[in-house]
Scaffold this active site. Structure first.
Site, mmCIF file in Angstrom:
data_model
loop_
_atom_site.group_PDB
_atom_site.id
_atom_site.type_symbol
_atom_site.label_atom_id
_atom_site.label_comp_id
_atom_site.label_asym_id
_atom_site.label_seq_id
_atom_site.Cartn_x
_atom_site.Cartn_y
_atom_site.Cartn_z
ATOM 1 N N GLY A 1 43.264 35.627 51.789
ATOM 2 C CA GLY A 1 42.979 37.043 51.575
ATOM 3 C C GLY A 1 44.130 37.650 50.806
ATOM 4 C CB THR A 2 44.498 39.117 47.735
ATOM 5 O OG1 THR A 2 43.181 39.657 47.596
ATOM 6 C CG2 THR A 2 44.452 37.673 47.292
ATOM 7 C CB THR A 3 45.692 43.574 47.538
ATOM 8 O OG1 THR A 3 46.149 42.619 46.586
ATOM 9 C CG2 THR A 3 46.593 44.790 47.502
ATOM 10 C CB ALA B 1 44.775 36.731 44.066
#
EC number: 3.4.25.1
Length: 281
Positions: free
Chosen positions: A53-55, A228
């Protein structure tokens, strides 16, 4: 955990013995092998790609705090999932957003929710926001062995402090180190760009709507520079998950509400691709 052999069909003695109000302590005492940090990892050769998972971004406003996340999970240079959910309620007055190894992060959130619920049932009262942040810190530290092998989980925790009557944000490092953030924070691969965006757009005295808009602008800026991070996807109708926590408790904004704000952000970007411009002085 040993069964209750004296009274077949009854709960094991461990469930009937007074102990800590922490579910993690209970599990560690009676079935430590079930704790995620105590699992033995299988031997593998070479690098293993797992969904990440990113931001995640958060920002406070006068009446509370906003916590939001994009919807993309990546696996190396591949988009593993376009609509993953990374923001979850922890309890009535707090929420957690996850960045890092997706599978472990979601499991950690579920265990954190259980930890808070267990405490409330045993003690008959909720933990303070500070106490919740410390419990999450302990859980992250318990995952340190996996983090050192590349399976890190780095959440962002936000909530409404009913004692201080304001929203608060806590960030973490992979060792469980906890930092209380002022005004706004971000984590994940696009966090640098999101933080830079919020530096220009976040203001004291903003309304809830203005803060939600600033947070979506920050996620857009993160997606603009970080592959991403996923931006609003109009063709698939996939929008960021946005949550608000105030004295009235946790609330996840309806998808239609987030979509309307995201569309207004995109309309603005058609005229100003780099987003709203802050004053020089």
């Amino acid at each position: 955990m040993e069964a209750n052999t004296r009274k077949p069909g009854h709960l094991p003695a461990a469930f009937l013995t007074p102990g800590s109000s922490s579910f993690l302590d209970f599990l560690g005492e009676h079935s430590p092998e079930l704790l995620p940090g105590n699992r033995a990892l299988p031997a593998v050769k070479g690098a293993v790609e797992l969904p990440h998972g990113t931001t995640i971004v958060a920002a406070v406003f006068d009446s509370g705090v906003v916590l939001a996340g994009d919807r993309r999970a990546t696996m190396g240079n591949v988009i593993a999932q376009r609509d993953i959910e990374k923001v979850f309620p922890a309890d009535e007055y707090s929420a957690v957003g996850i960045a890092g190894t997706a599978g472990l992060a979601v499991e950690m959130v579920k265990l954190f929710q259980l930890e808070l619920e267990h405490y409330e049932k045993i003690e008959g009262a909720t933990l303070s926001l500070e106490g919740k942040a410390n419990r999450l810190s302990t859980m992250i530290r318990g995952n340190l062995a996996m983090a050192m092998q590349g399976l890190a989980v780095v959440p962002l925790f936000a909530g409404y402090d009913t004692d201080r009557a304001k929203g608060r944000i806590f960030s973490y490092d992979v060792t469980g180190g906890r930092t209380e953030e002022v005004n706004f924070a971000s984590t994940g691969s696009g966090s640098v760009f999101a933080r830079g965006s919020l530096k220009k757009l976040h203001r004291s005295g903003q309304t809830e709507r203005q803060t939600v808009t600033a947070v979506i602008q920050a996620l857009y800026d993160a997606a603009d520079d970080d592959s991403a991070t996923g931006g609003p996807d109009l063709t698939r109708q996939i929008f960021p998950i946005v949550t608000v926590i105030t004295e009235d408790g946790f609330r996840r904004l309806d998808e239609s509400e987030v979509a309307a704000i995201a569309r207004s952000v995109l309309d603005g970007r058609l005229e100003h691709p780099d987003g709203p411009q802050a004053e020089v002085l």
